[in-house]
Design a protein around this motif. Structure first.
Motif, PDB file in Angstrom:
ATOM      1  N   ASN A 116      -0.468 -15.068  -4.728  1.00 16.00           N
ATOM      2  CA  ASN A 116       0.213 -16.062  -3.899  1.00 16.00           C
ATOM      3  C   ASN A 116       1.689 -15.729  -3.696  1.00 16.00           C
ATOM      4  O   ASN A 116       2.373 -16.410  -2.923  1.00 16.00           O
ATOM      5  N   GLU A 117       2.168 -14.720  -4.406  1.00 18.59           N
ATOM      6  CA  GLU A 117       3.545 -14.256  -4.267  1.00 18.59           C
ATOM      7  C   GLU A 117       3.529 -12.737  -4.141  1.00 18.59           C
ATOM      8  O   GLU A 117       2.639 -12.069  -4.668  1.00 18.59           O
ATOM      9  N   ASP A 118       4.536 -12.193  -3.455  1.00 17.94           N
ATOM     10  CA  ASP A 118       4.571 -10.752  -3.199  1.00 17.94           C
ATOM     11  C   ASP A 118       5.234 -10.013  -4.359  1.00 17.94           C
ATOM     12  O   ASP A 118       6.442  -9.738  -4.336  1.00 17.94           O
ATOM     13  N   TYR A 119       4.462  -9.705  -5.379  1.00 21.62           N
ATOM     14  CA  TYR A 119       4.955  -8.870  -6.470  1.00 21.62           C
ATOM     15  C   TYR A 119       3.828  -7.975  -6.960  1.00 21.62           C
ATOM     16  O   TYR A 119       2.642  -8.295  -6.801  1.00 21.62           O
ATOM     17  N   ALA A 120       4.209  -6.863  -7.555  1.00 22.22           N
ATOM     18  CA  ALA A 120       3.225  -5.934  -8.114  1.00 22.22           C
ATOM     19  C   ALA A 120       3.898  -5.081  -9.174  1.00 22.22           C
ATOM     20  O   ALA A 120       5.088  -4.775  -9.093  1.00 22.22           O
ATOM     21  N   ALA A 121       3.104  -4.716 -10.182  1.00 27.09           N
ATOM     22  CA  ALA A 121       3.513  -3.720 -11.172  1.00 27.09           C
ATOM     23  C   ALA A 121       2.464  -2.621 -11.139  1.00 27.09           C
ATOM     24  O   ALA A 121       1.262  -2.904 -11.173  1.00 27.09           O
ATOM     25  N   ILE A 122       2.917  -1.389 -11.022  1.00 29.92           N
ATOM     26  CA  ILE A 122       2.011  -0.244 -10.892  1.00 29.92           C
ATOM     27  C   ILE A 122       2.269   0.696 -12.062  1.00 29.92           C
ATOM     28  O   ILE A 122       3.395   1.161 -12.258  1.00 29.92           O
ATOM     29  N   LEU A 123       1.229   0.957 -12.855  1.00 29.93           N
ATOM     30  CA  LEU A 123       1.409   1.790 -14.032  1.00 29.93           C
ATOM     31  C   LEU A 123       0.227   2.740 -14.237  1.00 29.93           C
ATOM     32  O   LEU A 123      -0.921   2.323 -14.078  1.00 29.93           O
ATOM     33  N   ALA A 155       7.138  -3.576   0.672  1.00 34.43           N
ATOM     34  CA  ALA A 155       6.071  -3.954   1.596  1.00 34.43           C
ATOM     35  C   ALA A 155       4.705  -3.432   1.155  1.00 34.43           C
ATOM     36  O   ALA A 155       3.667  -3.899   1.643  1.00 34.43           O
ATOM     37  N   ALA A 156       4.693  -2.463   0.219  1.00 38.64           N
ATOM     38  CA  ALA A 156       3.422  -1.921  -0.268  1.00 38.64           C
ATOM     39  C   ALA A 156       2.589  -2.977  -0.977  1.00 38.64           C
ATOM     40  O   ALA A 156       1.365  -2.833  -1.099  1.00 38.64           O
ATOM     41  N   VAL A 157       3.230  -4.060  -1.437  1.00 35.39           N
ATOM     42  CA  VAL A 157       2.492  -5.134  -2.117  1.00 35.39           C
ATOM     43  C   VAL A 157       1.446  -5.717  -1.180  1.00 35.39           C
ATOM     44  O   VAL A 157       0.284  -5.923  -1.555  1.00 35.39           O
ATOM     45  N   GLY A 158       1.858  -6.005   0.070  1.00 35.95           N
ATOM     46  CA  GLY A 158       0.924  -6.570   1.035  1.00 35.95           C
ATOM     47  C   GLY A 158      -0.223  -5.637   1.346  1.00 35.95           C
ATOM     48  O   GLY A 158      -1.382  -6.071   1.470  1.00 35.95           O
ATOM     49  N   THR A 159       0.071  -4.331   1.447  1.00 43.08           N
ATOM     50  CA  THR A 159      -0.976  -3.343   1.725  1.00 43.08           C
ATOM     51  C   THR A 159      -1.981  -3.284   0.586  1.00 43.08           C
ATOM     52  O   THR A 159      -3.199  -3.247   0.805  1.00 43.08           O
ATOM     53  N   LEU A 160      -1.478  -3.268  -0.647  1.00 45.88           N
ATOM     54  CA  LEU A 160      -2.353  -3.240  -1.816  1.00 45.88           C
ATOM     55  C   LEU A 160      -3.256  -4.476  -1.864  1.00 45.88           C
ATOM     56  O   LEU A 160      -4.462  -4.376  -2.086  1.00 45.88           O
ATOM     57  N   ARG A 161      -2.659  -5.633  -1.659  1.00 47.09           N
ATOM     58  CA  ARG A 161      -3.428  -6.873  -1.746  1.00 47.09           C
ATOM     59  C   ARG A 161      -4.489  -6.941  -0.644  1.00 47.09           C
ATOM     60  O   ARG A 161      -5.647  -7.311  -0.902  1.00 47.09           O
ATOM     61  N   THR A 162      -4.111  -6.554   0.565  1.00 44.16           N
ATOM     62  CA  THR A 162      -5.069  -6.579   1.676  1.00 44.16           C
ATOM     63  C   THR A 162      -6.252  -5.649   1.406  1.00 44.16           C
ATOM     64  O   THR A 162      -7.408  -6.005   1.638  1.00 44.16           O
ATOM     65  N   THR A 163      -5.964  -4.455   0.874  1.00 45.83           N
ATOM     66  CA  THR A 163      -7.028  -3.482   0.596  1.00 45.83           C
ATOM     67  C   THR A 163      -7.987  -4.005  -0.463  1.00 45.83           C
ATOM     68  O   THR A 163      -9.210  -3.968  -0.295  1.00 45.83           O
ATOM     69  N   LEU A 164      -7.449  -4.504  -1.573  1.00 41.88           N
ATOM     70  CA  LEU A 164      -8.309  -4.970  -2.664  1.00 41.88           C
ATOM     71  C   LEU A 164      -9.119  -6.203  -2.260  1.00 41.88           C
ATOM     72  O   LEU A 164     -10.313  -6.303  -2.565  1.00 41.88           O
ATOM     73  N   LEU A 165      -8.496  -7.144  -1.568  1.00 38.66           N
ATOM     74  CA  LEU A 165      -9.232  -8.338  -1.147  1.00 38.66           C
ATOM     75  C   LEU A 165     -10.316  -7.994  -0.137  1.00 38.66           C
ATOM     76  O   LEU A 165     -11.407  -8.576  -0.151  1.00 38.66           O
ATOM     77  N   HIS A 166     -10.039  -7.007   0.724  1.00 35.97           N
ATOM     78  CA  HIS A 166     -11.053  -6.566   1.688  1.00 35.97           C
ATOM     79  C   HIS A 166     -12.237  -5.933   0.974  1.00 35.97           C
ATOM     80  O   HIS A 166     -13.404  -6.230   1.294  1.00 35.97           O
TER      81      HIS A 166
END
Length: 308
Positions: free
Chosen positions: A175-182, A202-213
């Motif tokens: 619900n918020e635009d954040y991500a941690a990548i490790l 902006a990569a947060v939105g791309t990651l979320r869209t891909t996984l939810l799809h």
């Protein structure tokens, strides 16, 4: 005298006839014996072939069983790590003992929305991304919220490295635009400068869209249920463009609201090395439960995969 000669001739003719019949019978016996011996040889050869094929199948079955056990262990380890990461995230999201992130991390986040955390003792780092709208919404709580995410990512990365898991983990806000990548996807060169293009918030939105799809397409659900872990893939990771399979779960807060998506991704290209196949005869296929191909060893063209 003539009668004696006639009787002798008849006797000889009868003897020769008897000898001929005896020879024919003996020839038949010999032929039957030879045929029987040949049949025994053929049956014995077939029996040896069947036994050899059975042993070969048992041999290959043993390798297949070993591979199955290897991948079962891999999946179990990944899901165990996923479960531990859920607990880690829950701890840092609910603790009241909130500290502060280093000033350099906070400054980088406020300025660009991107920061890198380094853990010197394990020689690895992680990326933190926060979108502009989320940074503005957090306001004065930015450092505290950033600390919770930063510490959860740091703890998860230490666990991941300790168990020598070759994977990439993403903690992704729903619900918020954040991500941690490790570990970090930005690899420094010999001079310490980034050898790969820098990340953007902006990569947060791309990651979320891909996984939810992928979740919707492959499971028919938008999100995993509380305590549920699902496997997705293969699909293309938008960060690096690699085919991966992923174990995914969702972290729910105390109110039962899904807050964070947790994804653990394993590159498909690393999987053939785990397949043990003697003499490289034939091919071994690793598939999802719905029979979608993940990877084959050796690689097969699309036509042959469809045929199999």
């Amino acid at each position: 005298m003539q009668k004696i000669l006639d009787r002798t001739q008849e006797s000889l003719a009868h003897a020769f006839a008897s000898l001929e019949q005896s020879a024919k019978r003996q020839q038949g016996v010999y032929l039957a014996t030879i045929a029987s011996l040949m049949l025994i040889v053929v049956v014995f050869a077939l029996a040896l072939a069947v036994i050899g094929a059975s042993k070969q199948l048992d041999y290959l079955h043993t390798y297949a069983a070993q591979n199955a056990a290897e991948f079962s262990l891999l999946l179990h380890r990944e899901e165990s790590f996923l479960r531990r990461t859920e607990f880690t995230l829950d701890f840092y999201q609910t603790t009241t003992n909130v500290l502060r992130v280093p000033d350099a991390i906070e400054g980088s986040i406020r300025q660009t929305g991107v920061a890198r955390g380094d853990i010197e003792r394990i020689g690895a780092g992680f990326d933190v991304l926060i979108g502009e709208a989320t940074r503005a919404a957090w306001g004065d709580e930015l450092n505290a919220k950033l600390w919770r995410l930063y510490e959860a990512a740091q703890s998860a990365l230490v666990t991941q490295q300790a168990f020598e898991l070759r994977q990439r983990t993403v903690l992704l806000g729903l619900n918020e635009d954040y991500a941690a990548i490790l570990p970090s996807v930005v690899r420094p060169d010999a001079n310490g400068s980034p050898a790969t293009p820098p990340l953007q918030a902006a990569a947060v939105g791309t990651l979320r869209t891909t996984l939810l799809h992928e979740l919707q397409t492959q499971t028919g659900k938008r999100l995993p249920g509380k305590g549920e872990r699902v496997w997705l893939g293969p699909y293309r990771d938008p960060l690096q463009g690699l085919l991966v399979i992923s174990a995914v779960s969702a972290y729910y807060d105390a109110d039962g609201k899904p807050v964070t998506l947790i994804a653990v991704s394993v590159p498909v290209e690393t999987l053939p090395a785990r397949l043990k196949w003697p003499n490289h005869e034939g091919a071994m296929l690793l598939m999802m439960a719905d029979r979608r191909l993940i990877v084959s060893s050796p690689p097969l063209d699309a036509q042959r995969v469809t045929l199999l």
